[in-house]
Design a protein around this motif. Structure first.
Motif, PDB file in Angstrom:
ATOM      1  N   ASN A   1      37.281  50.101  48.343  1.00 52.79           N
ATOM      2  CA  ASN A   1      35.902  50.566  48.293  1.00 52.79           C
ATOM      3  C   ASN A   1      35.197  50.075  47.041  1.00 52.79           C
ATOM      4  O   ASN A   1      35.810  49.864  45.991  1.00 52.79           O
ATOM      5  CB  ASN A   1      35.863  52.099  48.318  1.00 52.79           C
ATOM      6  N   LYS A   2      33.887  49.892  47.159  1.00 54.12           N
ATOM      7  CA  LYS A   2      33.098  49.520  46.001  1.00 54.12           C
ATOM      8  C   LYS A   2      33.047  50.704  45.034  1.00 54.12           C
ATOM      9  O   LYS A   2      33.179  51.858  45.439  1.00 54.12           O
ATOM     10  CB  LYS A   2      31.681  49.133  46.420  1.00 54.12           C
ATOM     11  N   ILE A  60      31.048  52.832  43.637  1.00 53.93           N
ATOM     12  CA  ILE A  60      29.685  53.342  43.785  1.00 53.93           C
ATOM     13  C   ILE A  60      29.697  54.863  43.695  1.00 53.93           C
ATOM     14  O   ILE A  60      30.578  55.524  44.243  1.00 53.93           O
ATOM     15  CB  ILE A  60      29.072  52.912  45.131  1.00 53.93           C
ATOM     16  N   TYR A  88      30.362  48.279  36.994  1.00 53.04           N
ATOM     17  CA  TYR A  88      31.219  48.591  38.138  1.00 53.04           C
ATOM     18  C   TYR A  88      31.128  47.495  39.204  1.00 53.04           C
ATOM     19  O   TYR A  88      32.134  47.145  39.840  1.00 53.04           O
ATOM     20  CB  TYR A  88      30.830  49.939  38.748  1.00 53.04           C
ATOM     21  N   ALA A  89      29.943  46.968  39.413  1.00 54.91           N
ATOM     22  CA  ALA A  89      29.768  45.902  40.413  1.00 54.91           C
ATOM     23  C   ALA A  89      30.577  44.667  40.013  1.00 54.91           C
ATOM     24  O   ALA A  89      31.192  44.004  40.864  1.00 54.91           O
ATOM     25  CB  ALA A  89      28.285  45.546  40.551  1.00 54.91           C
ATOM     26  N   TRP A 137      34.336  45.350  40.520  1.00 57.27           N
ATOM     27  CA  TRP A 137      34.661  45.277  41.949  1.00 57.27           C
ATOM     28  C   TRP A 137      34.732  43.823  42.421  1.00 57.27           C
ATOM     29  O   TRP A 137      35.612  43.456  43.189  1.00 57.27           O
ATOM     30  CB  TRP A 137      33.616  46.035  42.768  1.00 57.27           C
ATOM     31  N   ALA A 138      33.813  42.994  41.938  1.00 56.92           N
ATOM     32  CA  ALA A 138      33.804  41.580  42.331  1.00 56.92           C
ATOM     33  C   ALA A 138      35.053  40.857  41.824  1.00 56.92           C
ATOM     34  O   ALA A 138      35.502  39.875  42.444  1.00 56.92           O
ATOM     35  CB  ALA A 138      32.555  40.902  41.784  1.00 56.92           C
ATOM     36  N   LYS A 171      38.071  42.309  41.416  1.00 56.18           N
ATOM     37  CA  LYS A 171      39.210  43.187  41.672  1.00 56.18           C
ATOM     38  C   LYS A 171      40.474  42.486  42.134  1.00 56.18           C
ATOM     39  O   LYS A 171      41.579  43.047  42.076  1.00 56.18           O
ATOM     40  CB  LYS A 171      38.815  44.241  42.711  1.00 56.18           C
ATOM     41  N   TYR A 182      40.239  48.109  38.106  1.00 49.84           N
ATOM     42  CA  TYR A 182      39.547  48.602  39.300  1.00 49.84           C
ATOM     43  C   TYR A 182      40.200  49.896  39.793  1.00 49.84           C
ATOM     44  O   TYR A 182      39.516  50.876  40.090  1.00 49.84           O
ATOM     45  CB  TYR A 182      39.561  47.554  40.415  1.00 49.84           C
TER      46      TYR A 182
END
Length: 242
Positions: free
Chosen positions: A2-3, A5, A194-195, A198-199, A201, A210
């Motif tokens: 999961n992202k 978020i 966080y973005a 995640w990218a 990860k 992550y």
């Protein structure tokens, strides 16, 4: 996977601050230079430092409450001294005559009733100055009120220091922007970081980071919808049991 978020706007002030603090700590714990020097993490650190200093610290210190308490303490001392002087002035004695002389000061300085903090301070400071002046100091001694005057002077000093600290904090907050604006800055910094995590990860050491941040965000999400008074210290601090 999961992202990373979360609905930042639904987090209470302390939880958002702890989310940023723990995010920084977890990232540093990875012990990787690429992570530690990441420009987006640096932005989180920069904004969090202001958020902690200007928003969280005043909340934890209860600064506003302390100002009210110190104002009440000086008011009690001021009013108590005035009542004693008024009481002594009823007697035809050395103390009574000294008290009658001291009552002149209140005619000069006026009352503190209904005044704001600044104006009240001016009245009290002028009252103290008159009582310590050459014209009235002897009357304070004859009335036996040296200790009471010293108490008032100390209470006024403590109040002034506390009040000025609050003013300085508020002024600094205005220079940096509003509290809501600073909160949005922190939310945006976390969102961007966080973005990026995640990218990245699927690569070392970001994959481990992550996983840990995902658990942290999960803990933060668990606080959403709960009244602050119902949250435990562990929940606010985002402590998770493993």
């Amino acid at each position: 996977m999961n992202k990373l978020i979360i609905a930042f706007t639904q987090l209470i002030v302390k939880v958002l601050g702890n989310l940023a603090f723990r995010t920084i700590a977890i990232s540093k714990k990875i012990g990787n230079e690429e992570v530690a020097t990441n420009v987006l993490l640096k932005k989180v650190e920069e904004v969090y430092a202001l958020y902690d200093k200007l928003i969280l610290k005043p909340i934890y210190s209860g600064q506003g409450k302390i100002v009210v308490e110190k104002d009440l303490e000086r008011d009690t001392s001021y009013n108590g001294l005035r009542r004693v002087i008024q009481g002594l002035a009823r007697f035809n004695s050395e103390k009574g005559n000294a008290a009658k002389k001291l009552l002149e000061i209140y005619e000069i300085t006026g009352s503190i009733n209904g005044l704001d903090y600044a104006d009240e301070s001016e009245v009290i400071k002028k009252t103290i100055a008159h009582m310590k002046s050459e014209e009235y100091a002897a009357s304070i001694t004859k009335a036996g009120l040296t200790e009471e005057l010293a108490d008032l002077e100390q209470k006024q000093k403590v109040f002034q220091e506390t009040y000025l600290a609050q003013i300085t904090s508020n002024a600094e907050l205005r220079r940096q922007g509003t509290a809501s604006g600073l909160r949005r800055d922190l939310e945006m910094a976390l969102r961007s970081y966080y973005a990026y995590v995640w990218a990245m990860k699927n690569y070392e050491p970001w994959n481990k980071l992550y996983s840990e941040l995902a658990e942290l965000i999960k803990a933060a999400k668990n606080t959403i919808g709960k009244p602050e008074k119902d949250l435990t210290n562990d929940e606010i601090e985002l402590e998770t049991k493993k």
